[in-house]
Design an enzyme around this catalytic site. Structure first.
Site, short mmCIF file in Angstrom:
data_model
loop_
_atom_site.label_atom_id
_atom_site.label_comp_id
_atom_site.label_asym_id
_atom_site.label_seq_id
_atom_site.Cartn_x
_atom_site.Cartn_y
_atom_site.Cartn_z
N ASP A 72 0.82 -1.21 0.00
CA ASP A 72 0.00 0.00 0.00
C ASP A 72 0.86 1.26 0.00
O ASP A 72 1.57 1.53 0.98
CB ASP A 72 -0.90 -0.04 1.25
CG ASP A 72 -2.09 0.89 1.12
OD1 ASP A 72 -2.15 1.67 0.17
OD2 ASP A 72 -2.97 0.82 2.00
N ASP A 73 0.84 2.01 -1.07
CA ASP A 73 1.59 3.27 -1.18
C ASP A 73 3.10 3.08 -1.28
O ASP A 73 3.87 4.00 -0.98
CB ASP A 73 1.30 4.25 -0.01
CG ASP A 73 -0.14 4.69 0.07
OD1 ASP A 73 -0.98 4.22 -0.72
OD2 ASP A 73 -0.44 5.54 0.95
N LYS B 256 -6.04 -5.35 3.80
CA LYS B 256 -6.91 -4.18 3.66
C LYS B 256 -7.87 -4.30 2.47
O LYS B 256 -7.45 -4.62 1.36
CB LYS B 256 -6.02 -2.94 3.51
CG LYS B 256 -6.74 -1.71 3.03
CD LYS B 256 -5.81 -0.52 3.03
CE LYS B 256 -6.15 0.42 1.88
NZ LYS B 256 -5.34 1.64 1.88
N HIS C 73 1.71 1.97 4.16
CA HIS C 73 0.80 3.12 4.34
C HIS C 73 1.01 3.70 5.74
O HIS C 73 1.24 2.95 6.69
CB HIS C 73 -0.65 2.63 4.18
CG HIS C 73 -1.66 3.72 3.96
ND1 HIS C 73 -1.93 4.68 4.91
CD2 HIS C 73 -2.48 3.99 2.92
CE1 HIS C 73 -2.88 5.49 4.44
NE2 HIS C 73 -3.22 5.10 3.24
N ASP D 235 -0.25 -0.20 -5.03
CA ASP D 235 -1.58 0.20 -5.50
C ASP D 235 -1.66 1.64 -5.99
O ASP D 235 -2.64 2.02 -6.62
CB ASP D 235 -2.62 -0.02 -4.39
CG ASP D 235 -2.42 0.92 -3.21
OD1 ASP D 235 -1.29 1.35 -2.97
OD2 ASP D 235 -3.42 1.22 -2.53
N ASN D 236 -0.65 2.44 -5.68
CA ASN D 236 -0.59 3.84 -6.16
C ASN D 236 0.76 4.40 -5.74
O ASN D 236 1.52 3.73 -5.05
CB ASN D 236 -1.74 4.68 -5.58
CG ASN D 236 -1.88 4.59 -4.08
OD1 ASN D 236 -2.84 4.00 -3.58
ND2 ASN D 236 -0.92 5.11 -3.33
CA LIG Z 1 -2.68 3.00 -1.47
#
Ligand SMILES: [Ca+2]
Length: 599
Positions: A41-42, A141, A233, A339-340
């Site tokens: 995540d991130d 998540k 994250h 994811d980003n």
């Molecule tokens: Ca993310």
């Protein structure tokens, strides 16, 4: 399969019985591969070792060495839109995440595609895998809906252990803000209000996934395992023995580290030899201008981030080792990606907002451990800010939340069963997170039906990577294929090497810019004025994208006051104004003793 665990005679009898019952061709059919999909995540584009990072990630690197690193992989600019595209294989404006639920604009309320959850117009490919004979497991998540018909169980997961919120503590049920004060989890489709005693998000998600696989491994069915890590994250939370692993490592600062990664990425072939490096964001100070105490404090944030990433890698290694131990590693396809883009906005502060508000009070009470000595522990809220996020996104511009490359250009590794490309190779064709659904369905040999539960199934917009992975085609997309994006009013089209981008001020100019990413991955040179016809052609693609996906530009956005909060956007590194660049005054060395008093 583990017949070897049975007494030999019983096993021989069982095999004989199965052989006599099964049709002849079924016996000779190879078993379909397991699929393990790990999402960070991130995580930044350049954080992992095999993508140029200095953070120790031996286990993800091992997957990269045996498989393919994809260097032109795109996601959405934030969590839930990306995840909706991943599960539905369509654009997020079709799948219900035209905007994040948390930031839905007044003019988007009630509009189909803006449900804020993975909507019922799309089918999660996980449902199809499950119907197609796969075990389907999820740990981590979710962020795609909390109602009973929106949770992982409803969207195809046979077993799950899921944080339904978008972010939270890694140690307990403390939520991010007053609107989600206590994290909501489900386990096997039931809402739970207690976490395991030794809960630590990254560890527990891995433990649960291993448990799910173990619980059914005797039945010989293939499985799909989705490990949706919270890490890295924010808030950065680490177990005590991981807090000091990178102590002092980041004293060199973001400018030098970004340069170091940039060179390494070129050596590794992640970037072309003539790639350029993005300008430092105008509101990020030159590292050498920071006072030593500021460097130590700001550097500590990156130390924690790096520890969090290494810890994530450690648990990826635990899962891989487990699969090797039970003999399933060789028959498993691994997909690892972020994811980003890396997060450069301080989300904690953004939610806390103005003193006296509900969220501010929540923050003061629940995220009270603000002293640097408490950072990384429970009830501390650390995120590393734009200076380090730019390092994570080397060589790109900007970060999560934006459609500059720094928001959407992410690392992807595919390795294992079915990947026939040279071990450790690099694939630079254009790929997108919505390709995952059609790819995994093809790998699993599951057809996309015309209807699902009496509803027509949305056409998948993603393209399968299976032919590329099998070495049958060079890349997934050609020069004419194009991709579109919109979030919070920012808009982009990529076709071939060209990118047309509109971003609001102050991150953009509130006008369309054109970049040639083959020469200018850092998006430093807007060539729109030089290429008016190309701009017109790509604008027509934007219109088509917006129309096809029913894009409603938002009347309000989370960044609507950003221009007032940031210093004026001026060219950096020009030494103006002197106030910002002068070294602090140091009084001259005093005259030797005895002379001072002589007047
Ligand atoms: Ca993310």
């Amino acid at each position: 399969m583990s017949f070897h665990s049975l007494p030999a005679l019983a096993a021989a009898l069982l095999i004989a019985t199965l052989a006599s019952l099964a049709p002849a061709q079924a016996v000779s059919e190879p078993r379909r591969p397991n699929i393990v999909m790990i999402v960070a995540d991130d995580l930044g584009f350049s954080d992992v070792g095999m993508f140029g990072g200095e953070i120790r990630t031996p286990n993800i690197d091992a997957l990269a060495r045996s498989g393919v690193r994809c260097t032109n992989f795109y996601t959405g600019p934030s969590c839930s839109p990306s995840r909706s595209m991943m599960l539905a294989g369509t654009d997020s404006h079709v799948a219900g995440l035209g905007n994040m639920d948390e930031w839905l604009a007044p003019n988007q309320r009630g509009v189909p595609g803006y449900e804020g959850v993975l909507n019922q117009q799309v089918v999660s490919f996980v449902n199809l895998l499950r119907d197609g004979g796969y075990h389907t497991y999820m740990a981590g998540k979710w962020h795609l809906g909390k109602q009973p018909d929106q949770i992982p169980r409803a969207r195809g997961f046979e077993r799950d252990f899921s944080l339904l919120d978008g972010a939270a503590s890694y140690f307990d049920l403390t939520g991010l803000g007053a609107s989600s004060p206590r994290s909501i989890f489900t386990e096997d489709g039931k809402y739970i209000d207690r976490l395991p005693d030794d809960y630590y998000a990254t560890k527990t998600y891995t433990d649960k996934m291993i448990g799910f696989i173990e619980s059914n491994r005797e039945d010989g069915k293939p499985f799909f395992a989705y490990v949706a890590h919270q890490a890295p994250h924010d808030p950065y939370h680490l177990p005590n023995d991981w807090l000091r692993k990178y102590e002092g490592k980041y004293d060199i600062g973001w400018d030098a580290l970004r340069q170091q990664r940039f060179e390494r990425m070129k050596e590794l072939g992640i970037l072309g030899a003539d790639a350029n490096l993005a300008e430092r964001l105008w509101y990020v100070p030159t590292w050498s201008d920071l006072a030593p105490v500021a460097r130590a404090t700001v550097g500590r944030k990156m130390e924690l981030y790096a520890g969090l990433v290494e810890n994530l890698d450690h648990h990826v290694g635990r899962l891989v080792d487990y699969l090797k131990r039970i003999g399933e590693y060789d028959n498993t396809l691994f997909v690892f990606f972020a994811d980003n883009g890396a997060e450069g906005t301080d989300l904690g502060q953004m939610i806390a907002g103005t003193p006296g508000t509900r969220d501010y009070l929540f923050y003061v009470v629940n995220w009270s451990q603000t002293h640097p000595n408490a950072w990384g522990r429970t009830h501390s809220y650390v995120s590393y800010g734009p200076g380090w996020a730019q390092v994570s996104m080397t060589p790109f511009r900007q970060h999560k939340g934006w459609l500059a490359e720094g928001g959407i250009h992410c690392p992807l590794v595919v390795s294992g069963a079915g990947v026939k490309r040279a071990a450790g190779s690099i694939e630079d064709g254009l790929m997108h997170v919505m390709d995952i659904a059609p790819t995994l369905l093809e790998v699993a040999g599951v057809e996309l039906p015309a209807t699902y539960q009496d509803r027509p199934v949305q056409r998948m917009q993603g393209k399968s990577w299976a032919p590329m992975l099998a070495g049958q085609t060079e890349s997934t997309r050609g020069e004419q294929d194009w991709l579109g994006w919109e979030l919070w009013g920012s808009r982009a089209i990529r076709q071939g090497n060209w990118k047309l981008l509109w971003q609001p001020k102050p991150m953009g100019e509130a006008s369309w810019a054109l970049y040639d990413l083959a020469k200018d991955p850092a998006e430093r040179h807007d060539v729109a004025a030089r290429e008016p016809e190309r701009v017109q052609r790509m604008l027509a693609l934007w219109d088509e994208y917006a129309k096809t996906n029913n894009v409603i530009l938002p009347s309000r956005t989370p960044f609507e006051t950003l221009e007032d909060q940031l210093p004026p956007r001026v060219p950096v590194d020009e030494g103006y104004p002197p106030l910002k660049f002068k070294k602090p005054f140091v009084p001259p060395t005093p005259a030797p003793e005895g002379k001072a008093g002589e007047r």
